[in-house]
Design a protein around this motif. Sequence first.
Motif, PDB file in Angstrom:
ATOM      1  N   GLU A 431      -5.865  10.806 -22.223  1.00  0.00           N
ATOM      2  CA  GLU A 431      -6.367  12.015 -21.577  1.00  0.00           C
ATOM      3  C   GLU A 431      -6.114  13.243 -22.437  1.00  0.00           C
ATOM      4  O   GLU A 431      -6.998  14.093 -22.600  1.00  0.00           O
ATOM      5  CB  GLU A 431      -5.716  12.178 -20.201  1.00  0.00           C
ATOM      6  CG  GLU A 431      -6.346  13.273 -19.372  1.00  0.00           C
ATOM      7  CD  GLU A 431      -5.865  13.257 -17.923  1.00  0.00           C
ATOM      8  OE1 GLU A 431      -6.468  13.975 -17.110  1.00  0.00           O
ATOM      9  OE2 GLU A 431      -4.891  12.537 -17.605  1.00  0.00           O
ATOM     10  N   GLU A 432      -4.921  13.342 -23.018  1.00  0.00           N
ATOM     11  CA  GLU A 432      -4.639  14.486 -23.881  1.00  0.00           C
ATOM     12  C   GLU A 432      -5.512  14.454 -25.129  1.00  0.00           C
ATOM     13  O   GLU A 432      -6.034  15.488 -25.566  1.00  0.00           O
ATOM     14  CB  GLU A 432      -3.165  14.530 -24.285  1.00  0.00           C
ATOM     15  CG  GLU A 432      -2.862  15.732 -25.173  1.00  0.00           C
ATOM     16  CD  GLU A 432      -1.412  15.829 -25.590  1.00  0.00           C
ATOM     17  OE1 GLU A 432      -1.131  16.606 -26.527  1.00  0.00           O
ATOM     18  OE2 GLU A 432      -0.567  15.141 -24.984  1.00  0.00           O
ATOM     19  N   GLN A 435      -8.916  15.688 -24.238  1.00  0.00           N
ATOM     20  CA  GLN A 435      -8.978  17.142 -24.068  1.00  0.00           C
ATOM     21  C   GLN A 435      -9.013  17.850 -25.420  1.00  0.00           C
ATOM     22  O   GLN A 435      -9.776  18.810 -25.611  1.00  0.00           O
ATOM     23  CB  GLN A 435      -7.785  17.616 -23.242  1.00  0.00           C
ATOM     24  CG  GLN A 435      -7.834  17.168 -21.790  1.00  0.00           C
ATOM     25  CD  GLN A 435      -6.517  17.386 -21.068  1.00  0.00           C
ATOM     26  OE1 GLN A 435      -5.535  17.878 -21.655  1.00  0.00           O
ATOM     27  NE2 GLN A 435      -6.461  17.024 -19.792  1.00  0.00           N
ATOM     28  N   THR A 447      -4.971  18.160 -16.306  1.00  0.00           N
ATOM     29  CA  THR A 447      -4.424  16.885 -15.830  1.00  0.00           C
ATOM     30  C   THR A 447      -3.805  17.062 -14.454  1.00  0.00           C
ATOM     31  O   THR A 447      -3.990  16.224 -13.563  1.00  0.00           O
ATOM     32  CB  THR A 447      -3.385  16.351 -16.827  1.00  0.00           C
ATOM     33  OG1 THR A 447      -4.003  16.177 -18.106  1.00  0.00           O
ATOM     34  CG2 THR A 447      -2.820  15.022 -16.359  1.00  0.00           C
ATOM     35  N   ARG A 448      -3.072  18.161 -14.258  1.00  0.00           N
ATOM     36  CA  ARG A 448      -2.486  18.429 -12.946  1.00  0.00           C
ATOM     37  C   ARG A 448      -3.580  18.645 -11.902  1.00  0.00           C
ATOM     38  O   ARG A 448      -3.474  18.163 -10.770  1.00  0.00           O
ATOM     39  CB  ARG A 448      -1.581  19.658 -13.024  1.00  0.00           C
ATOM     40  CG  ARG A 448      -0.313  19.433 -13.846  1.00  0.00           C
ATOM     41  CD  ARG A 448       0.420  20.742 -14.124  1.00  0.00           C
ATOM     42  NE  ARG A 448       0.783  21.437 -12.892  1.00  0.00           N
ATOM     43  CZ  ARG A 448       1.192  22.708 -12.868  1.00  0.00           C
ATOM     44  NH1 ARG A 448       1.297  23.398 -14.005  1.00  0.00           N
ATOM     45  NH2 ARG A 448       1.525  23.284 -11.737  1.00  0.00           N
ATOM     46  N   ARG A 450      -6.622  17.398 -11.975  1.00  0.00           N
ATOM     47  CA  ARG A 450      -7.236  16.093 -11.694  1.00  0.00           C
ATOM     48  C   ARG A 450      -6.417  15.334 -10.666  1.00  0.00           C
ATOM     49  O   ARG A 450      -6.975  14.712  -9.748  1.00  0.00           O
ATOM     50  CB  ARG A 450      -7.353  15.274 -12.987  1.00  0.00           C
ATOM     51  CG  ARG A 450      -7.787  13.833 -12.747  1.00  0.00           C
ATOM     52  CD  ARG A 450      -7.825  13.028 -14.018  1.00  0.00           C
ATOM     53  NE  ARG A 450      -6.548  12.848 -14.666  1.00  0.00           N
ATOM     54  CZ  ARG A 450      -5.605  11.997 -14.278  1.00  0.00           C
ATOM     55  NH1 ARG A 450      -5.773  11.263 -13.178  1.00  0.00           N
ATOM     56  NH2 ARG A 450      -4.469  11.872 -14.952  1.00  0.00           N
ATOM     57  N   ARG A 451      -5.100  15.381 -10.806  1.00  0.00           N
ATOM     58  CA  ARG A 451      -4.244  14.655  -9.870  1.00  0.00           C
ATOM     59  C   ARG A 451      -4.328  15.245  -8.466  1.00  0.00           C
ATOM     60  O   ARG A 451      -4.245  14.520  -7.470  1.00  0.00           O
ATOM     61  CB  ARG A 451      -2.805  14.642 -10.383  1.00  0.00           C
ATOM     62  CG  ARG A 451      -2.644  13.758 -11.622  1.00  0.00           C
ATOM     63  CD  ARG A 451      -1.288  13.923 -12.266  1.00  0.00           C
ATOM     64  NE  ARG A 451      -1.157  13.065 -13.444  1.00  0.00           N
ATOM     65  CZ  ARG A 451      -0.268  13.245 -14.407  1.00  0.00           C
ATOM     66  NH1 ARG A 451       0.583  14.269 -14.334  1.00  0.00           N
ATOM     67  NH2 ARG A 451      -0.218  12.427 -15.444  1.00  0.00           N
TER      68      ARG A 451
END
Length: 633
Positions: A431-432, A435, A447-448, A450-451
């Motif tokens: 994921e990183e 990005q 990412t936060r 998305r969660r």
Amino acid sequence: MAARTPNPAKNLLPVLPLPRRWSLLPGHGPKAGVLHLHPSAMKDLPVRTAARELGLRVKPDPALPEHSARIGTGQAPAAPNENEGYALAISPACAAVSGRDRRGLVWGLGTLAQLADAGLPCCAIEDWPAFPIRYHHDDVSRKQVSTVADFRRIIRWLGRFKFSHYTLYIEDMLLLDEFPQMGEGRGGLTPDDVRAIVAEGEARQVEVFPTISLSGHQENLLKLPRYRPLGARTWQPPSSFDPANPRVREHLAKFIDAVCPLFPSRYFHMGFDELQGLDADGFVAHANWCAGRLIEKGKIPLIWVDMLYNHFGCDLLERLDPGIVPVAWDYEAAAGAGRKAFRELLKYRPQAWALAGYNNWASFAHAPFGEIQQQWNGWLAELGAPGSAGFGASQWGDDGYENHRDFCWALFAAFAEKTWSGPDGDPGTVEERFQRSFYGHPLPELTRLRRILESGLSITNSRAWKLHRLPAPGWIREARAGHLPSAPELARDLKTVAEGRKLLAICRKQAKRERGHLDHFAVALDRMESVIVRARAAVRDTKTNRAAVGPSLAKARASYRRAWLAHNRPENIEVSLAVFDSQLESWKRPGLRLPVVPLRFRPLNLGAAWNVYAPEVAGIPRGLQIIDGVPLR
């Protein structure tokens, strides 16, 4: 050079897909220079396109090996002896790529471009794909249809992530002079549109082939009086062609003649999933006839085989033309019918392909990363030694479901790594790395966010999508049945959505490119908020709660429309906007509070395929329908 194990972020190779073998070294490569290429390589369009992405002046250098390139002074590394493989070495004095073949050189230059974005860190790489056919399956027959400019953008990113193939799922979405009314008003593609899409693929080393249903899933075409006689007569509205009707084969022969020249690819997927009105003999006869026409055109016919493993039996492959390549699809985290049958399929056709899914339909976002990775890993276990297999993933838009064709680029990239790197990929850092490549900067706040969208709210994405389509009386009935979160839970959800917006604002400032893509996260937040606001009004009917419904729906409608039109044609948008409009209208009606009555049900015997109940209650008007326990007038 040994394959690396997953690495912490401070030692992250900013490349996607992750190479098979790599090591990071101290320092950085040359910041500028001339890209040297062998003269024969400069004649190749994908090589020229990949070289142009580096933004350097290109100079022919006959002293170089044919499939190599370099910046600065140094020796090109030896390429691995694998098809499409490449080696790359970056030192302070030189950045050099060597391909096993022309395709390997293109992929190596693509990796070099990603490393250039990250400051060209010194490294050594040996890389090659796990699967020779790595494809992205794109449904453009229901809901969103890209503009030509956006199709080009899609292919550009598919090429960057080393997909080898891109297939457009097409039912009636081609505007052809020979077939009046086909695809009209639905965003259909003209021959010039298709040529532009194919040409972009040729420039990016992404082969574009059609998935065109030659049997079933022709609901839209068969609605038209002109084409209705071609449909098989079943108890459902016409969906499949009737091959016993001579006019069907006349239609399909003419259609194949018109379509094949538009797609130079050797592959042609002819559908055949979820058919109506065909027994095993009819299936074999029609599939072999269609395959024969395609083989005459120099095509390799592909076919869905769910009708075999779900109904007829995999041994039916013995009666199908040997040139047909079977494709099994399965989108379940735990093995479904397609994965369970795949090894049996391989006994009859070792060249069988597999199709996984992104699971982004019927929700406001997509399924959790872990659940999707579980599905893909299950497929990898079934595929075993890749051989000549094709491995793809699909996004669908059946029955008006949300498709999110542009929302899920993180998933598309993660799947690209599965097909290229196989078990050597690193799902922990994918994921990183995505990005960094897609947005030009790591976005940990994304990412936060998305969660939050996946699992941080009381109402799940799929549940929210269903509730969003429910009229106001249904919301109230859901609240009375205790199917909605409590008022305190919904209040916390609104705070969580507000926190999500703060995270998104940070991401917009940090992203260096594709900022517009972040609008899809704004749409997801707006739509989730509108669902939460309606749930509050249903759970606790106060003047304040009721007054908030209209503005939240209007805001979500506007952001959805804006994001759609940024990349897609305007056709079909009215279907989704109508859901917002009907919601706005239903919440304006007075007297939403329905009488509280105890519900009892008695079964109606309408056959084994049905599970329908009629109410036996006093106080409910005669003729009232009950759907999921919700009375609808």
